[in-house]
Write a protein that holds these residues in place. Sequence first.
Motif, PDB file in Angstrom:
ATOM      1  N   ASP A 134     -44.558  18.306 -32.002  1.00  0.00           N
ATOM      2  CA  ASP A 134     -44.762  16.770 -32.018  1.00  0.00           C
ATOM      3  C   ASP A 134     -43.382  15.755 -32.437  1.00  0.00           C
ATOM      4  N   ALA A 135     -42.936  15.390 -33.171  1.00  0.00           N
ATOM      5  CA  ALA A 135     -42.186  14.516 -32.886  1.00  0.00           C
ATOM      6  C   ALA A 135     -40.780  14.801 -32.475  1.00  0.00           C
ATOM      7  N   GLU A 136     -41.196  15.391 -31.334  1.00  0.00           N
ATOM      8  CA  GLU A 136     -39.922  15.575 -30.223  1.00  0.00           C
ATOM      9  C   GLU A 136     -38.569  15.450 -30.588  1.00  0.00           C
ATOM     10  N   VAL A 137     -38.661  16.303 -31.942  1.00  0.00           N
ATOM     11  CA  VAL A 137     -37.363  16.777 -32.816  1.00  0.00           C
ATOM     12  C   VAL A 137     -35.972  16.928 -31.336  1.00  0.00           C
ATOM     13  N   GLU A 138     -34.536  15.852 -31.612  1.00  0.00           N
ATOM     14  CA  GLU A 138     -33.577  17.041 -30.053  1.00  0.00           C
ATOM     15  C   GLU A 138     -32.776  18.020 -30.980  1.00  0.00           C
ATOM     16  N   LEU A 139     -32.457  17.097 -32.381  1.00  0.00           N
ATOM     17  CA  LEU A 139     -31.123  17.750 -32.949  1.00  0.00           C
ATOM     18  C   LEU A 139     -31.621  18.167 -34.659  1.00  0.00           C
ATOM     19  N   LEU A 140     -31.743  19.331 -34.896  1.00  0.00           N
ATOM     20  CA  LEU A 140     -32.004  19.280 -36.968  1.00  0.00           C
ATOM     21  C   LEU A 140     -30.574  19.032 -37.667  1.00  0.00           C
ATOM     22  N   ILE A 141     -30.231  18.642 -39.087  1.00  0.00           N
ATOM     23  CA  ILE A 141     -29.470  18.480 -39.556  1.00  0.00           C
ATOM     24  C   ILE A 141     -29.433  19.053 -40.750  1.00  0.00           C
ATOM     25  N   ILE A 142     -29.518  20.119 -41.653  1.00  0.00           N
ATOM     26  CA  ILE A 142     -29.787  20.768 -42.684  1.00  0.00           C
ATOM     27  C   ILE A 142     -28.250  20.540 -43.159  1.00  0.00           C
ATOM     28  N   ASP A 143     -28.073  19.778 -44.197  1.00  0.00           N
ATOM     29  CA  ASP A 143     -26.772  19.135 -45.193  1.00  0.00           C
ATOM     30  C   ASP A 143     -27.402  20.041 -46.494  1.00  0.00           C
ATOM     31  N   GLU A 144     -26.569  20.448 -47.364  1.00  0.00           N
ATOM     32  CA  GLU A 144     -26.225  20.831 -48.867  1.00  0.00           C
ATOM     33  C   GLU A 144     -26.766  22.847 -49.084  1.00  0.00           C
ATOM     34  N   LEU A 145     -26.537  22.516 -47.866  1.00  0.00           N
ATOM     35  CA  LEU A 145     -27.075  24.348 -47.287  1.00  0.00           C
ATOM     36  C   LEU A 145     -26.546  25.107 -48.680  1.00  0.00           C
ATOM     37  N   GLN A 146     -25.581  24.839 -49.012  1.00  0.00           N
ATOM     38  CA  GLN A 146     -24.771  25.546 -50.724  1.00  0.00           C
ATOM     39  C   GLN A 146     -26.368  26.025 -51.769  1.00  0.00           C
ATOM     40  N   HIS A 147     -27.545  24.312 -51.414  1.00  0.00           N
ATOM     41  CA  HIS A 147     -28.612  24.595 -52.666  1.00  0.00           C
ATOM     42  C   HIS A 147     -29.110  26.038 -52.270  1.00  0.00           C
ATOM     43  N   LEU A 148     -28.959  26.784 -51.021  1.00  0.00           N
ATOM     44  CA  LEU A 148     -30.577  27.625 -51.113  1.00  0.00           C
ATOM     45  C   LEU A 148     -30.108  28.682 -51.885  1.00  0.00           C
ATOM     46  N   ILE A 149     -29.108  29.101 -52.814  1.00  0.00           N
ATOM     47  CA  ILE A 149     -27.929  29.724 -52.890  1.00  0.00           C
ATOM     48  C   ILE A 149     -27.973  30.031 -54.708  1.00  0.00           C
ATOM     49  N   ASP A 150     -28.354  29.259 -54.978  1.00  0.00           N
ATOM     50  CA  ASP A 150     -28.043  28.250 -56.609  1.00  0.00           C
ATOM     51  C   ASP A 150     -28.335  29.522 -57.300  1.00  0.00           C
ATOM     52  N   THR A 151     -29.143  30.316 -56.768  1.00  0.00           N
ATOM     53  CA  THR A 151     -30.381  31.217 -58.126  1.00  0.00           C
ATOM     54  C   THR A 151     -29.019  32.504 -58.265  1.00  0.00           C
ATOM     55  N   ASP A 152     -28.018  32.932 -57.255  1.00  0.00           N
ATOM     56  CA  ASP A 152     -27.745  33.685 -56.879  1.00  0.00           C
ATOM     57  C   ASP A 152     -26.987  34.585 -56.853  1.00  0.00           C
ATOM     58  N   THR A 153     -28.291  35.112 -56.635  1.00  0.00           N
ATOM     59  CA  THR A 153     -28.341  36.482 -56.159  1.00  0.00           C
ATOM     60  C   THR A 153     -28.143  37.185 -54.545  1.00  0.00           C
ATOM     61  N   GLN A 154     -27.952  38.341 -54.787  1.00  0.00           N
ATOM     62  CA  GLN A 154     -27.651  38.517 -53.179  1.00  0.00           C
ATOM     63  C   GLN A 154     -29.076  39.057 -52.045  1.00  0.00           C
ATOM     64  N   ARG A 155     -30.606  38.918 -52.853  1.00  0.00           N
ATOM     65  CA  ARG A 155     -31.530  39.444 -52.879  1.00  0.00           C
ATOM     66  C   ARG A 155     -31.583  38.163 -52.374  1.00  0.00           C
ATOM     67  N   VAL A 156     -31.746  36.966 -53.060  1.00  0.00           N
ATOM     68  CA  VAL A 156     -32.389  35.295 -52.509  1.00  0.00           C
ATOM     69  C   VAL A 156     -31.261  34.445 -51.519  1.00  0.00           C
ATOM     70  N   ILE A 157     -29.964  35.010 -51.409  1.00  0.00           N
ATOM     71  CA  ILE A 157     -28.910  35.049 -50.620  1.00  0.00           C
ATOM     72  C   ILE A 157     -29.915  35.385 -49.061  1.00  0.00           C
ATOM     73  N   ARG A 158     -29.873  36.875 -49.092  1.00  0.00           N
ATOM     74  CA  ARG A 158     -30.524  37.254 -47.927  1.00  0.00           C
ATOM     75  C   ARG A 158     -31.574  36.535 -47.107  1.00  0.00           C
ATOM     76  N   LYS A 159     -32.824  36.474 -48.331  1.00  0.00           N
ATOM     77  CA  LYS A 159     -33.930  35.856 -48.320  1.00  0.00           C
ATOM     78  C   LYS A 159     -34.036  34.794 -47.434  1.00  0.00           C
ATOM     79  N   ALA A 160     -32.794  33.906 -47.803  1.00  0.00           N
ATOM     80  CA  ALA A 160     -32.779  32.444 -46.855  1.00  0.00           C
ATOM     81  C   ALA A 160     -32.046  32.865 -45.629  1.00  0.00           C
TER      82      ALA A 160
END
Length: 327
Positions: free
Chosen positions: A140-166
């Motif tokens: 709806d917002a006609e987004v043309e480009l997505l920028i996701i910054d600080e990607l490493q914060h997806l793995i702060d929990t630091d387990t392989q299961r969490v990393i694979r899920k992310a």
Amino acid sequence: MDKHTFSRLGGSAINEIELQERLLMLDQIVVHHQRFLDLYQVIQDCHIFKKGAAILGETGAGKSTLFKTYESRYPKETKVKTVNNHKIEYDIVPVLRVELDSNSKPQNVASKMLQKLGDPFYDKGTEKQLTSRVKEHIKDAEVELLIIDELQHLIDTDTQRVIRKAADWLKQLLNDLNLPIIFGGIMEDAKRIFASNKQLDERFPYKPTFYGFKYVTEEQKKEFRGFLKSIDYQLPLAEHSSIYDPYLSEKIYYATLGIPRTLSHLLHHSVKTALKAGKDKLDERDLQYGFSLLSLETRPKVVNPFHGKAFDLKVALEKEKEKPSKN
């Protein structure tokens, strides 16, 4: 900004309002040096040719500033459309930039996207529901480009299961959105997400690096001094401070290790000190005091280089790395 736009203080104390205005100008300085421009072009190419990339880098090198600068080129725009004879306002968001918070989960990422897209119920719903709404809002917002910054914060929990899920969640989001996406993150941590999912990694074979300045070769010294000269020209002071001369630039490099964020903190404290003293340019004493206010916990042996004497960068760096002698 020209120096003549700043009134001379001539030793008189600056008033609080002008002090805050000048410090705000200082904090907004962005220098488009060559590495910055090269990576800006990477983002632009991804945008135009609908490709993806992962821009990884050192902490404080300027990656987030780069993303904010590109986003500002494509501001949000409000439009009006007619639905069932009723006029409805809606936002067009050409570039959607999301900066992840610490210890984010896919549900948190989806919520953050919805918040940026103006969904009033951005924090309501399951991961599946939020992700579904993200896809609708992006369309709806006609987004043309997505920028996701600080990607490493997806793995702060630091387990392989969490990393694979992310990684799986990101891969599925990519497949469903069919949009060019730029990922940004701290180098080693973000690489672990790609390493955990072969298909995701293959989608982003291009991973350019945003690193800080170096100060070894003559070319590297020239580049760093040029960076300092560009900043010096924009300092909110009535006169040039010549922070780019060889004497000071070597000390400034040691103090910051060529990391723009650290330099920004050093200059903020130093310029504030100079202005409160009614000075029209920085001197080494201001830098000495500014450095004393920094908290460099990862460099326990760092010394204040701004002591008014000759300085040997190589010797200082070697001393900092020396292990304590055993008695």
